[in-house]
Scaffold this motif. Structure first.
Motif, PDB file in Angstrom:
ATOM      1  N   THR A  45      -4.269   4.598   5.056  1.00 57.21           N
ATOM      2  CA  THR A  45      -5.329   5.192   5.884  1.00 57.21           C
ATOM      3  C   THR A  45      -6.597   4.338   5.872  1.00 57.21           C
ATOM      4  OG1 THR A  45      -6.144   6.611   4.088  1.00 57.21           O
ATOM      5  CG2 THR A  45      -4.447   7.538   5.544  1.00 57.21           C
ATOM      6  N   ASP A  46      -6.694   3.420   4.911  1.00 58.06           N
ATOM      7  CA  ASP A  46      -7.852   2.517   4.856  1.00 58.06           C
ATOM      8  C   ASP A  46      -7.769   1.381   5.873  1.00 58.06           C
ATOM      9  OD1 ASP A  46      -8.920   4.005   2.762  1.00 58.06           O
ATOM     10  OD2 ASP A  46      -8.028   2.719   1.221  1.00 58.06           O
ATOM     11  N   ILE A  47      -6.623   1.240   6.522  1.00 55.99           N
ATOM     12  CA  ILE A  47      -6.481   0.181   7.534  1.00 55.99           C
ATOM     13  C   ILE A  47      -7.063   0.709   8.846  1.00 55.99           C
ATOM     14  CG2 ILE A  47      -4.910  -1.310   8.827  1.00 55.99           C
ATOM     15  CD1 ILE A  47      -3.040  -1.231   6.400  1.00 55.99           C
ATOM     16  N   THR A  48      -8.256   0.261   9.122  1.00 59.19           N
ATOM     17  CA  THR A  48      -8.987   0.657  10.331  1.00 59.19           C
ATOM     18  C   THR A  48      -9.275  -0.604  11.149  1.00 59.19           C
ATOM     19  OG1 THR A  48     -11.131   0.338   9.273  1.00 59.19           O
ATOM     20  CG2 THR A  48     -10.128   2.544   9.076  1.00 59.19           C
TER      21      THR A  48
ATOM     22  N   ARG B 211       0.820  -1.214   0.000  1.00 57.09           N
ATOM     23  CA  ARG B 211       0.000   0.000   0.000  1.00 57.09           C
ATOM     24  C   ARG B 211       0.855   1.265   0.000  1.00 57.09           C
ATOM     25  NH1 ARG B 211      -5.694  -0.657   2.844  1.00 57.09           N
ATOM     26  NH2 ARG B 211      -6.006  -2.880   2.535  1.00 57.09           N
TER      27      ARG B 211
ATOM     28  N   ALA C  77     -11.680  -2.604   9.263  1.00 57.51           N
ATOM     29  CA  ALA C  77     -11.087  -3.306   8.116  1.00 57.51           C
ATOM     30  C   ALA C  77     -10.349  -4.565   8.570  1.00 57.51           C
ATOM     31  CB  ALA C  77     -10.144  -2.379   7.358  1.00 57.51           C
TER      32      ALA C  77
ATOM     33  N   ASP D 256      -1.259   6.899   1.246  1.00 61.06           N
ATOM     34  CA  ASP D 256      -2.695   7.220   1.191  1.00 61.06           C
ATOM     35  C   ASP D 256      -3.561   5.985   1.429  1.00 61.06           C
ATOM     36  OD1 ASP D 256      -2.301   9.919   0.751  1.00 61.06           O
ATOM     37  OD2 ASP D 256      -2.595   9.799  -1.425  1.00 61.06           O
ATOM     38  N   GLU D 257      -3.162   4.860   0.868  1.00 58.40           N
ATOM     39  CA  GLU D 257      -3.935   3.619   1.019  1.00 58.40           C
ATOM     40  C   GLU D 257      -3.852   3.048   2.430  1.00 58.40           C
ATOM     41  OE1 GLU D 257      -3.527   2.119  -3.620  1.00 58.40           O
ATOM     42  OE2 GLU D 257      -2.046   1.475  -2.141  1.00 58.40           O
TER      43      GLU D 257
ATOM     44  N   GLN E  63      -1.598   3.406  11.867  1.00 51.81           N
ATOM     45  CA  GLN E  63      -1.807   4.827  11.592  1.00 51.81           C
ATOM     46  C   GLN E  63      -0.738   5.697  12.247  1.00 51.81           C
ATOM     47  OE1 GLN E  63      -3.880   5.635   9.181  1.00 51.81           O
ATOM     48  NE2 GLN E  63      -4.308   3.442   9.124  1.00 51.81           N
TER      49      GLN E  63
END
Length: 146
Positions: free
Chosen positions: A102-105, A96, A108, A99-100, A132
């Protein structure tokens, strides 16, 4: 007596495996048995350490190449649930861009697991928060180098 003890231990281990498989799902169970991406990453471009409300500490290491994570690893002093979540979070980071990442939550990570005990879901959020924080430190380092 040894045969009875061996049988008891074997049955107990199987019970633990069955209960863990049911709680974590097959993917989580396999990762619990054989965690991937565990250990420090000596040449990491970023490293973060976060302690969750439960007292578990998670560390995430990220190595970048051509603006993508080429390697990631984790360490935790926490329970098996933290181990599973750290392993999946590190895996999710690989390949990743910043920017990508940040999709790891937490959600997720839980979605990747598919099944996870309600009382341990906080471990997914700890793993994601640590990713993060590693991203934040990496980005701050890039800005300060300019």
């Amino acid at each position: 007596m040894t045969d009875k003890l061996d049988e008891f231990v074997e049955n107990l281990q199987q019970q633990i495996f069955d209960e863990t498989r049911e709680a974590f799902g097959e993917a989580g169970f396999q990762r619990w048995r054989n965690p991937l991406y565990r250990g420090p990453l000596a040449d990491a471009d970023s490293h973060a350490r976060v302690t969750g409300e439960c007292g578990d500490t998670m560390e995430i290491f990220l190595k970048f190449k051509e603006n993508r994570v080429c390697d990631a690893a984790y360490l935790t002093d926490g329970c098996g649930s933290s181990t599973v979540c750290g392993s999946f979070a590190a895996e999710m980071a690989i390949g990743r861009t910043p920017d990508e990442l940040t999709d790891i939550t937490g959600d997720a990570v839980l979605e990747k697991l598919g099944n996870f005990p309600e009382e341990d879901r906080h471990c997914a959020f700890l793993a994601a928060a640590t990713v993060q924080e590693a991203l934040n430190l990496y980005m701050n380092n890039i800005v300060s180098e300019k």
